[in-house]
Scaffold this motif. Structure first.
Motif, PDB file in Angstrom:
ATOM      1  N   ARG A 118       0.858  -1.233  -0.114  1.00 33.49           N
ATOM      2  CA  ARG A 118      -0.055  -0.100  -0.129  1.00 33.49           C
ATOM      3  C   ARG A 118       0.858   1.243  -0.065  1.00 33.49           C
ATOM      4  O   ARG A 118       1.832   1.294   0.525  1.00 33.49           O
ATOM      5  N   ARG A 119       0.423   2.391  -0.665  1.00 33.62           N
ATOM      6  CA  ARG A 119       1.277   3.519  -0.812  1.00 33.62           C
ATOM      7  C   ARG A 119       0.891   4.234   0.695  1.00 33.62           C
ATOM      8  O   ARG A 119      -0.328   4.636   1.211  1.00 33.62           O
ATOM      9  N   LEU A 120       1.981   4.348   1.673  1.00 32.72           N
ATOM     10  CA  LEU A 120       1.892   5.131   2.983  1.00 32.72           C
ATOM     11  C   LEU A 120       2.798   6.326   2.702  1.00 32.72           C
ATOM     12  O   LEU A 120       4.008   6.201   2.186  1.00 32.72           O
ATOM     13  N   GLU A 121       2.446   7.239   3.456  1.00 37.53           N
ATOM     14  CA  GLU A 121       3.339   8.474   3.519  1.00 37.53           C
ATOM     15  C   GLU A 121       4.288   8.142   4.594  1.00 37.53           C
ATOM     16  O   GLU A 121       4.181   7.839   5.720  1.00 37.53           O
ATOM     17  N   LEU A 122       5.586   8.640   4.228  1.00 36.40           N
ATOM     18  CA  LEU A 122       6.759   8.493   4.823  1.00 36.40           C
ATOM     19  C   LEU A 122       6.830   9.523   5.840  1.00 36.40           C
ATOM     20  O   LEU A 122       6.825  10.699   5.620  1.00 36.40           O
ATOM     21  N   ARG A 123       7.192   9.110   7.058  1.00 35.94           N
ATOM     22  CA  ARG A 123       7.107  10.369   8.112  1.00 35.94           C
ATOM     23  C   ARG A 123       8.173  11.249   8.003  1.00 35.94           C
ATOM     24  O   ARG A 123       9.568  10.810   7.633  1.00 35.94           O
ATOM     25  N   LYS A 124       8.118  12.587   7.856  1.00 37.80           N
ATOM     26  CA  LYS A 124       9.283  13.589   7.957  1.00 37.80           C
ATOM     27  C   LYS A 124       9.685  14.025   9.017  1.00 37.80           C
ATOM     28  O   LYS A 124      10.937  14.847   9.150  1.00 37.80           O
TER      29      LYS A 124
END
Length: 547
Positions: A497-503
């Motif tokens: 799944r496309r997950l946002e990578l923590r910044k």
């Protein structure tokens, strides 16, 4: 983001340790005949070569737990010191037992280093940026793996003991930087007293994996695959490993928490790690055989011919990590990498003794793109659906999976290679040459090709063209299998799944005095988990994002 001098000093130390630990996996190969000729041990050569890999593999989950219990600094110092000590023992060895002991101590240290290097890197930068720095670190490890046979051959001709002694000054420099510059935060002591090591789990895991690896290492070399001496350790290892994972679901302090595999993205990324490790190891192991046996080059020349793959892997690993940091997308990189690997493996089947330098150089660069791009992008994908509190355990599981994939890459590819050689040995008219390549002897015999051709005055005079044809057929099957594995990896990407990578970097083990580290946040932002222990998505703004 601008980083401090301390940050870059620590990161440079990590790269040094990544280089030297990877170098020791492959450097022994070309020097082993010289070493056994000097101190004996021709019958124990398989353990001189593989004790390092076996020892490094079985201890990795343990070091993951130690990193959570004791912080990152002390386990990294201990593992580096063990690696240095093992190097000294190996360099000073006067008999095979002492050399195997040194390689084993080295392997334990390297196993800890593999895990801790990735963990410390994760503590330095947020998830979105990790691919870039992991790419730089992995590129040095990839370069070391490719240069190992060349360096081993050069040092074997001079003084083989420097294969081991060379590690000591390199590790000393890196260790000094870690001791002086690396000041890490540790968890609350009152909390650590309630968290113990998973003694039962390790008592199950270590002997089970050891038994499994013993069966894999000895199978087809010391004993036939049909022998009970091979089958029994394999069966015991598999049963023990299954029992270990059952035990992990019930213990309060699991070394490999089941929640790491209960979301589809992390589970798929672990599988892709295994698959990509298989592919890269098959290429590292058998491309030099193409140059030695089919092209008829020396061992050292084959190492030089292999440089396009080594340099390409370094370059593409950095590029893959940079792309992840810029785009924040890992799925396209995963799919593209396996597609390139499939294409490269398919084109490898066209290689023969008449292939031009330009062609095999381009094909190696294509293959290096396939394995290099994905190297730094797997661990961030694993961590995308997990909280930062799982950095150590997920990294240890990733490191073990990667190492285990390397073992399978050599084992399965070797079984296939030897079987095809035996099936086609009848094509070699010279009975002496036919006997040399049969019965799992083809891999080691390849290094003698140049000398045989030179002494006989040419390929036709010695009948080497027939031998080269048999090698080419065997290598082609290895490439076809690698192509199939690449396609499986490419298809498996659809489960991610496309997950946002923590910044933002949120860790209770931050490196003090580096601009990449931040103070740990409290509450749900510091450690988000659902009641079942399964993380449903990445942590952002104190909320669990959907997968």
């Amino acid at each position: 983001m601008a980083h401090s001098v301390r940050f870059w000093g620590i990161f440079a130390a990590l790269c040094l340790l990544a280089f030297v630990s990877a170098l020791d996996v492959s450097i022994i190969a070309t020097a082993l005949p010289t070493i056994t000729d000097d101190i004996g041990g021709a019958s124990q050569y398989i353990w001189i070569a593989n004790s390092f890999v076996v020892a490094s593999c079985v201890v990795q989950p343990l070091f993951g737990q130690l990193a959570d219990l004791l912080g990152r600094r002390l386990p990294l110092i201990v593992s580096t010191a063990l690696f240095t000590l093992g190097s000294g023992i190996g360099g000073g060895a006067h008999n095979p037992a002492m050399l195997i002991a040194g390689r084993t101590v080295q392997g334990v240290g390297a196993g800890g280093m593999y895990v801790l290097l990735d963990i410390v890197c994760a503590d330095l930068v947020p998830l979105r940026e990790r691919g870039k720095y992991l790419g730089l670190m992995f590129s040095w490890a990839g370069l070391a793996s490719a240069l190992g046979p060349v360096v081993g051959g050069v040092l074997a001709e001079a003084n083989w003991r420097w294969i081991f002694y060379l590690n000591i000054p390199i590790c000393t420099v890196a260790l000094a930087v870690v001791v002086l510059a690396m000041r890490t935060k540790r968890p609350d002591p009152s909390e650590t007293t309630t968290r113990g090591l998973d003694y039962t789990g390790m008592a199950l895991f270590i002997p089970s994996i050891l038994s499994l690896l013993v069966g894999l290492v000895r199978g087809g070399t010391e004993h036939p695959w049909s022998s009970w001496r091979t089958i029994v350790p394999l069966v015991l290892g598999i049963i023990g490993w299954i029992v270990f994972h059952i035990q992990q679901t019930f213990t309060k302090t699991p070394s490999v928490p089941p929640r790491l595999f209960t979301n589809r993205t992390s589970a798929t990324a672990f599988f892709l790690t295994l698959v990509s490790s298989f592919i890269v190891q098959a290429q590292l192991y058998f491309l030099p055989i193409y140059f030695q046996a089919v092209k008829g080059t020396t061992v050292l020349r084959s190492g030089t011919s292999f440089l396009p793959f080594a340099i390409g892997t370094l370059t593409f690993a950095v590029l893959g990590g940079s792309l992840l940091s810029i785009l924040g997308e890992y799925i396209p990189i995963h799919a593209g990498s396996f597609a390139l690997s499939a294409l490269a493996c398919g084109l490898f089947t066209l290689l023969d003794d008449e292939t031009s330098t330009a062609v095999w150089t381009v094909l190696q660069l294509l293959a290096s793109a396939g394995v290099g791009l994905i190297m730094p992008v797997l661990l961030p994908a694993i961590m995308a659906a997990l909280p930062e509190s799982d950095v150590a355990t997920s990294t240890a599981a990733y490191s073990f999976t990667r190492t285990f994939g390397y073992v399978w890459g050599v084992t399965i590819a070797s079984v296939i290679f030897n079987a095809v050689i035996d099936d086609n040995a009848y094509r070699i008219s010279d009975p002496g040459l036919r006997a040399e390549v049969s019965g799992a002897g083809a891999y080691a015999f390849a290094s003698r090709a140049h000398g045989i051709i030179r002494d006989a005055g040419g390929r036709e005079e010695t009948g080497w063209d027939e031998v080269a044809d048999v090698y080419t057929r065997a290598l082609n099957v290895v490439w076809w299998v690698s192509l199939g594995v690449s396609v499986v990896g490419m298809l498996a990407v659809v489960f991610e799944r496309r997950l946002e990578l923590r910044k933002e970097l949120e860790t209770e083990y931050g490196i003090e005095g580096t601009s990449g580290a931040v103070e740990p946040k409290s509450g749900v932002e510091a450690n988000v988990q659902v009641s079942s222990g399964q993380v449903e998505g990445p942590v952002e703004g104190g909320k669990i994002q959907g997968r």
